[in-house]
Design an enzyme around this catalytic site. Structure first.
Site, PDB file in Angstrom:
ATOM      1  N   GLU A   1     -67.854 -29.769 -29.199  1.00  0.00           N
ATOM      2  CA  GLU A   1     -66.453 -29.731 -28.785  1.00  0.00           C
ATOM      3  C   GLU A   1     -65.821 -28.351 -28.854  1.00  0.00           C
ATOM      4  O   GLU A   1     -64.688 -28.210 -29.298  1.00  0.00           O
ATOM      5  CB  GLU A   1     -65.669 -30.717 -29.662  1.00  0.00           C
ATOM      6  CG  GLU A   1     -65.566 -30.333 -31.159  1.00  0.00           C
ATOM      7  CD  GLU A   1     -66.690 -30.859 -32.038  1.00  0.00           C
ATOM      8  OE1 GLU A   1     -67.794 -31.088 -31.517  1.00  0.00           O
ATOM      9  OE2 GLU A   1     -66.468 -31.022 -33.255  1.00  0.00           O
TER      10      GLU A   1
ATOM     11  N   GLU B   1     -65.539 -36.868 -37.077  1.00  0.00           N
ATOM     12  CA  GLU B   1     -66.400 -37.680 -36.211  1.00  0.00           C
ATOM     13  C   GLU B   1     -66.027 -39.166 -36.174  1.00  0.00           C
ATOM     14  O   GLU B   1     -66.181 -39.813 -35.137  1.00  0.00           O
ATOM     15  CB  GLU B   1     -67.864 -37.501 -36.611  1.00  0.00           C
ATOM     16  CG  GLU B   1     -68.369 -36.061 -36.451  1.00  0.00           C
ATOM     17  CD  GLU B   1     -68.293 -35.519 -35.021  1.00  0.00           C
ATOM     18  OE1 GLU B   1     -68.143 -36.306 -34.068  1.00  0.00           O
ATOM     19  OE2 GLU B   1     -68.387 -34.272 -34.876  1.00  0.00           O
TER      20      GLU B   1
ATOM     21  N   ASP C   1     -75.621 -29.937 -42.468  1.00  0.00           N
ATOM     22  CA  ASP C   1     -76.190 -30.680 -41.340  1.00  0.00           C
ATOM     23  C   ASP C   1     -76.831 -31.998 -41.804  1.00  0.00           C
ATOM     24  O   ASP C   1     -76.974 -32.928 -41.028  1.00  0.00           O
ATOM     25  CB  ASP C   1     -77.235 -29.837 -40.591  1.00  0.00           C
ATOM     26  CG  ASP C   1     -76.570 -28.705 -39.791  1.00  0.00           C
ATOM     27  OD1 ASP C   1     -75.329 -28.739 -39.654  1.00  0.00           O
ATOM     28  OD2 ASP C   1     -77.281 -27.802 -39.319  1.00  0.00           O
TER      29      ASP C   1
ATOM     30  N   HIS D   1     -65.968 -38.368 -25.824  1.00  0.00           N
ATOM     31  CA  HIS D   1     -66.105 -37.991 -27.236  1.00  0.00           C
ATOM     32  C   HIS D   1     -65.685 -36.536 -27.462  1.00  0.00           C
ATOM     33  O   HIS D   1     -64.835 -36.251 -28.324  1.00  0.00           O
ATOM     34  CB  HIS D   1     -67.560 -38.224 -27.679  1.00  0.00           C
ATOM     35  CG  HIS D   1     -67.818 -37.857 -29.109  1.00  0.00           C
ATOM     36  ND1 HIS D   1     -67.825 -38.800 -30.121  1.00  0.00           N
ATOM     37  CD2 HIS D   1     -68.053 -36.674 -29.701  1.00  0.00           C
ATOM     38  CE1 HIS D   1     -68.058 -38.190 -31.275  1.00  0.00           C
ATOM     39  NE2 HIS D   1     -68.211 -36.895 -31.047  1.00  0.00           N
ATOM     40  N   GLU D   2     -66.264 -35.633 -26.703  1.00  0.00           N
ATOM     41  CA  GLU D   2     -65.952 -34.211 -26.942  1.00  0.00           C
ATOM     42  C   GLU D   2     -64.490 -33.916 -26.620  1.00  0.00           C
ATOM     43  O   GLU D   2     -63.846 -33.124 -27.307  1.00  0.00           O
ATOM     44  CB  GLU D   2     -66.896 -33.306 -26.135  1.00  0.00           C
ATOM     45  CG  GLU D   2     -68.392 -33.522 -26.392  1.00  0.00           C
ATOM     46  CD  GLU D   2     -68.808 -33.636 -27.856  1.00  0.00           C
ATOM     47  OE1 GLU D   2     -68.101 -33.083 -28.724  1.00  0.00           O
ATOM     48  OE2 GLU D   2     -69.840 -34.280 -28.131  1.00  0.00           O
TER      49      GLU D   2
ATOM     50  N   HIS E   1     -62.214 -34.842 -29.466  1.00  0.00           N
ATOM     51  CA  HIS E   1     -62.149 -33.833 -30.532  1.00  0.00           C
ATOM     52  C   HIS E   1     -60.994 -32.856 -30.317  1.00  0.00           C
ATOM     53  O   HIS E   1     -60.608 -32.145 -31.259  1.00  0.00           O
ATOM     54  CB  HIS E   1     -63.454 -33.040 -30.599  1.00  0.00           C
ATOM     55  CG  HIS E   1     -64.534 -33.665 -31.423  1.00  0.00           C
ATOM     56  ND1 HIS E   1     -64.358 -34.016 -32.739  1.00  0.00           N
ATOM     57  CD2 HIS E   1     -65.828 -33.980 -31.126  1.00  0.00           C
ATOM     58  CE1 HIS E   1     -65.507 -34.517 -33.222  1.00  0.00           C
ATOM     59  NE2 HIS E   1     -66.411 -34.511 -32.249  1.00  0.00           N
TER      60      HIS E   1
ATOM     61  N   TYR F   1     -69.800 -41.214 -38.152  1.00  0.00           N
ATOM     62  CA  TYR F   1     -69.307 -41.595 -36.824  1.00  0.00           C
ATOM     63  C   TYR F   1     -68.925 -43.076 -36.796  1.00  0.00           C
ATOM     64  O   TYR F   1     -67.815 -43.444 -36.451  1.00  0.00           O
ATOM     65  CB  TYR F   1     -70.392 -41.368 -35.766  1.00  0.00           C
ATOM     66  CG  TYR F   1     -70.738 -39.932 -35.482  1.00  0.00           C
ATOM     67  CD1 TYR F   1     -71.528 -39.191 -36.355  1.00  0.00           C
ATOM     68  CD2 TYR F   1     -70.303 -39.308 -34.318  1.00  0.00           C
ATOM     69  CE1 TYR F   1     -71.872 -37.871 -36.079  1.00  0.00           C
ATOM     70  CE2 TYR F   1     -70.640 -37.990 -34.029  1.00  0.00           C
ATOM     71  CZ  TYR F   1     -71.419 -37.273 -34.912  1.00  0.00           C
ATOM     72  OH  TYR F   1     -71.755 -35.970 -34.638  1.00  0.00           O
TER      73      TYR F   1
END
Ligand code: BES
Ligand code: ZN
Length: 600
Positions: A268, A315, A370, A292-293, A296, A378
């Site tokens: 994003e 998320e 990460d 989705h992006e 953001h 999510y």
């Protein structure tokens, strides 16, 4: 909530409590031959502690040639020191300041191995004639290409001058992207404050097509038309999101379709979403990724997780909003299917994860952030918000969310900030309902509360029955229906078949539905997983080609994991990986090295 040393973010060495960087000015040369970015970063800062005399920045593998500090136009050499490198965090860069200084200038170069950049050979692009470069800064890779306070708690404006070979184009997640003119010198400005993980750059042979008055798509010239057709509904998505959550505050929304080695589905980057070409299915069936992006732009970019423990604020909210946008633009059947598939993903993930990774407000101390990026934040996050929507009613909850975005606009917040806001602005208005919310279970405990929503979809329930029929030998329902099924229904059908299937049954499926030949990356992925599990050799060539041409981690990680489960599969994984590895992004390489081993 801060750490003993006053720091809020365990993934940054920076000292924003004493000195806060407010603006970054970059002047960078893109050298495709050497695979480095080199130039200067000028950082303006404000002191919160007037006595502070040291600016600490995050770096990873940067070669720092010189540091200066100053005020106004007066510069003086500054003592600087790079501390020992930590394998996860990189190394702190400390710069000594004189009392009145309000800026530093750092001359530096990146390394060819920078974890946040991928340098592609011409052969790895669609056009095959020019090299390509792109960044991926989330979670803590910005520090591998810019010396910054690389914590999402710190927001900066930035400007940049970027020089490339004259026939190539540079783009950034900023204002100033060229829609045609080339020449090799590009200037950008990001007037809204953003965290470092949202800084983004790309360069290559890149064309443009407008999608609407404030949106468009960038891609290699041979991909632009296909991408523009796929993303034709972008303006409708923007309008839907604005109706729900207030104005889009980033002026333009453009999408850059990257070469297939891009390790994620989408990223994003503000004003310029980076996207995998594997969403170009030809029928818009995978454009939830754009929803989705785009989402953001509210959850994540406007209101940002202050630390990576609060990642679910980015998320989970975004997954919830993504489905609201899809519902507005494509209808409740489609968003309902995505919610059902999302809960399936969550349950698969819950079956695999350690309990510590099932907690929304996750503890990532000592770990790579990460590692927190599983499906859990999510889908559990989205279910939590959906449960609030169902309890308080859609009208009330929409109003609450809209107020939340206005209240925290352009700020970075923690889970505790959200909870306090939730109590004051939603719970206090209806104590009876609020008392039924298992808040601690949602946020601080593993697993799912028993009351978690169970999305249903009529269409997917029908498909599940067809899968049962197929399994018990009645293949007619599926044979008749498959050609008319959407991508989501096809995915549901494949997921609902017991696994492993025998080679004969796999052949029967393949002959009926042409699965090995599917050009839809999601369907091909689901099918190839089944083919590995069932030892279906007729898909071997397609698997090799898929893994060699696509670097999206969501696809390649499970496929390699499935392969290495058998002796012969492990040998095949090694063989495929030896060829594919040079083309993968550093992030995907790290993931697959762990599964397959580093080739000798
Ligand atoms: N911000 C994420 C990608 C990300 C997360 C990169 C964590 C690095 C660390 C992005 O918005 C995202 O979630 N992408 C998904 C696609 C989406 C449709 C679920 C992806 O790439 O799979
Ligand atoms: Zn996301």
């Amino acid at each position: 909530m801060s750490l003993p040393n006053g720091r809020l973010d365990v993934h940054s060495y920076a000292n924003p409590e004493e000195i806060r960087v407010r603006d970054v000015a970059l002047d960078l040369d893109v050298d495709f031959g050497k695979r480095i970015l080199s130039g200067t970063a000028t950082l303006h800062f404000e002191r919160s502690d007037p006595a502070a005399d040291r600016l600490v920045l995050d770096t990873r593998g940067l070669d720092v040639a010189r540091a200066e500090s100053g005020r106004g136009q007066a510069w003086a050499a500054a003592r600087h020191e790079i501390g020992p490198a930590d394998p996860i965090l990189g190394a702190p860069l400390s710069i000594q300041l004189a009392p009145g200084d309000d800026r530093v200038r750092i001359a530096y170069a990146t390394r060819p191995t920078a974890s946040g950049l991928q340098w592609l050979e011409p052969a790895q692009t669609a056009g095959k004639r020019h090299p390509f470069l792109f960044s991926q800064s989330q979670a803590i890779h910005a520090r591998s290409w810019v010396p910054v306070q690389d914590t999402p708690a710190v927001r900066v404006t930035f400007e940049a001058t970027v020089r490339t070979p004259p026939d190539l184009v540079a783009l950034m997640g900023a204002a100033g992207n060229s829609t045609g003119e080339r020449g090799g010198t590009y200037r950008f400005r990001m007037p809204q404050r953003i965290p470092a993980y949202l800084m983004a750059i790309a360069a290559g042979d890149i064309g443009f097509a407008p999608l609407g008055p404030r949106s468009g798509v960038y891609a290699e010239p041979s991909v632009v038309a296909r991408a523009a057709a796929e993303f034709a509904d972008t303006e409708k998505m923007m309008a839907a999101a604005e109706r729900l959550y207030g104005p889009y505050r980033w002026d333009r929304y453009d999408i850059l379709v990257l070469p297939p080695s891009f390790p994620f589905g989408g990223m994003e980057n503000p004003r310029l979403t980076f996207a995998t070409p594997t969403v170009l299915a030809g029928d818009k069936s995978l454009v939830a990724l754009i929803a989705h992006e785009l989402a953001h732009s509210w959850s994540g970019n406007l209101v940002t997780n202050a630390t990576w423990s609060d990642f679910w604020l980015n998320e989970g909210f975004t997954t919830y909003i993504e489905r609201r946008i899809v519902e507005e633009v494509y209808g409740p059947e489609t968003s309902g299917m995505e919610a059902v598939l999302g809960r399936q993903d969550l349950e698969d993930e819950l079956a695999r994860l350690d309990e510590r990774d099932e907690i929304l407000h996750i503890d990532l101390a000592g770990r790579d952030p990460d590692e927190g990026a599983t499906r859990l934040p999510y889908e559990k996050g989205a279910l939590f918000l959906r449960s609030l929507e169902e309890l308080f009613g859609r009208a009330r909850f929409d109003e609450f969310l809209r107020g939340y975005f206005d209240h925290f606009a352009f700020q970075s917040i923690t889970t505790a900030d959200f909870v306090a806001y939730l109590r004051r602005n939603l719970f206090d208005g209806d104590r009876a309902k609020a008392d039924t919310v298992p808040l601690a279970e949602w946020i601080d405990r593993p697993g799912l509360p028993a009351s978690a929503p169970r999305p249903v979809s009529e269409a997917l329930a029908r498909v599940a029955r067809a899968a049962e029929d197929w399994t018990s030998g009645r293949t007619e329902t599926a044979r008749a229906a498959f050609p008319n099924w959407t991508t989501h229904e096809r995915l549901q059908f494949l997921r609902r078949l017991p696994s492993p299937q025998s080679v004969e049954r796999l052949r029967e499926l393949d002959q009926a539905f042409g699965l090995t030949g599917s050009e839809n990356a999601e369907i091909a992925f689901q099918w190839l997983l089944m083919a590995i599990r069932g030892g279906y050799a007729a898909a071997d060539a397609r698997l090799g080609q898929f893994l060699a041409s696509i670097g999206r981690r969501k696809f390649i990680k499970p496929l390699y994991e499935e392969l290495v489960k058998t002796e012969s599969g492990r040998a095949r994984a090694r063989e495929i990986y030896a060829k594919a590895r040079p083309g993968y992004h550093p992030i995907s390489v790290e993931t697959v090295d762990r599964i397959v081993g580093t080739p000798a």
